[in-house]
Design a protein around this motif. Structure first.
Motif, mmCIF file in Angstrom:
data_model
loop_
_atom_site.group_PDB
_atom_site.id
_atom_site.type_symbol
_atom_site.label_atom_id
_atom_site.label_comp_id
_atom_site.label_asym_id
_atom_site.label_seq_id
_atom_site.Cartn_x
_atom_site.Cartn_y
_atom_site.Cartn_z
ATOM 1 N N GLY A 113 -7.432 -12.761 8.162
ATOM 2 C CA GLY A 113 -7.440 -13.139 6.753
ATOM 3 C C GLY A 113 -8.586 -14.068 6.418
ATOM 4 O O GLY A 113 -9.259 -13.914 5.388
ATOM 5 N N THR B 184 -11.337 -12.291 3.659
ATOM 6 C CA THR B 184 -10.972 -12.550 2.264
ATOM 7 C C THR B 184 -12.238 -12.853 1.471
ATOM 8 O O THR B 184 -12.678 -13.995 1.386
ATOM 9 N N LEU C 248 -5.831 -16.510 -0.192
ATOM 10 C CA LEU C 248 -5.345 -15.979 1.084
ATOM 11 C C LEU C 248 -3.966 -15.345 0.921
ATOM 12 O O LEU C 248 -3.688 -14.262 1.471
ATOM 13 N N ARG D 296 -4.350 -12.054 -0.716
ATOM 14 C CA ARG D 296 -4.854 -11.071 0.257
ATOM 15 C C ARG D 296 -3.710 -10.529 1.095
ATOM 16 O O ARG D 296 -3.649 -9.327 1.376
ATOM 17 N N GLY E 68 -6.607 -8.525 -4.409
ATOM 18 C CA GLY E 68 -7.928 -9.106 -4.279
ATOM 19 C C GLY E 68 -8.118 -10.106 -5.396
ATOM 20 O O GLY E 68 -7.378 -10.098 -6.385
ATOM 21 N N GLN F 64 -11.344 -3.383 -1.032
ATOM 22 C CA GLN F 64 -11.126 -4.679 -0.383
ATOM 23 C C GLN F 64 -12.244 -4.913 0.629
ATOM 24 O O GLN F 64 -12.384 -4.157 1.594
#
Length: 233
Positions: free
Chosen positions: A6, A10, A157, A160, A165, A203
């Motif tokens: 992550g 991200t 985060l 995500r 997004g 993403q």
């Protein structure tokens, strides 16, 4: 999602599908974000989820004035509003804002369509609860944000992890008094950021960043670069 994955994947997302984001998903994102660290655990953040279409358009219009200034300075090769910069070149760039705005409006992007973003969150800081240790210092000041922006990063985060997004933008701060009035914010609440969220068209997973050696040194600002450990022979 693994934590390290992550952290490494991200990226900023500004293009979303038209699919709405359910309120329960937004709630879960904020429910996770609230565990961010803050000075004295005072949790000085406040969030306004902007849903009303008229308010969204007004917020977008306030945002756009700063955005076109930003574009004009980028076109001039400047880092927009850098605390240390060529002010004469900056003034010359800002004189070209009308022409820059006309070109940008001809090819609408994220900023021109901000009102259509599925989720718009305005993040505010309660100035009564920030331990801004540089408050009375001369020069540029940034310390108070240390108790707000970790919350925003937690928010991104958490989004995500939900498959969303998003992006944090501070452009609306250029018109923060009007934003505060628009949202009926009391004087102690200051605008820190606007966060846009939605289901991403794409993403990003391969982010470009400088290596550690480019920004970390040992003992002094002009010291040797912090190198990776040697591999065993």
């Amino acid at each position: 999602m693994e934590l390290l994955e992550g952290l490494r994947t991200t990226g900023a997302v500004r293009a979303f599908t038209d699919q709405p984001v359910p309120d329960d998903v937004v709630y879960r994102v904020l429910d996770t974000a609230r565990f961010a660290p803050s000075g004295g655990n005072r949790q000085a953040w406040r969030v306004v989820a902007v849903k009303d279409p008229t308010l969204r358009v007004q917020l977008r219009d306030l945002y756009l004035t700063g955005w076109y200034e930003y574009l004009a300075m980028v076109e001039a090769g400047l880092t927009p509003w850098a605390p240390i910069t060529d002010r004469a070149l900056e003034r010359a760039a800002l004189a070209k804002v009308p022409a820059v705005a006309e070109r940008a409006r001809a090819a609408p992007g994220f900023a021109e369509q901000l009102d259509r973003v599925p989720v718009l969150l305005v993040v505010l800081a309660d100035l009564r609860r920030l331990a801004a240790v540089d408050r009375d210092a001369p020069g540029y000041q940034m310390i108070g944000g240390a108790s707000i922006y970790p919350f925003v990063w937690n928010l991104l985060l958490a989004a995500r992890a939900e498959g969303l997004g998003g992006v944090m933008t501070t452009m609306a701060v250029r018109r923060k008094e009007e934003v505060r009035a628009l949202l009926h914010c009391p004087p102690e609440l200051d605008v820190a950021a606007v966060v846009a969220l939605g289901w991403p068209l794409r993403q990003p997973t391969r982010l470009r960043r400088q290596p550690v050696e480019a920004f970390a040194t040992v003992d002094r600002c002009d010291g040797p670069a912090l190198e990776p450990p040697s591999l065993p022979a």
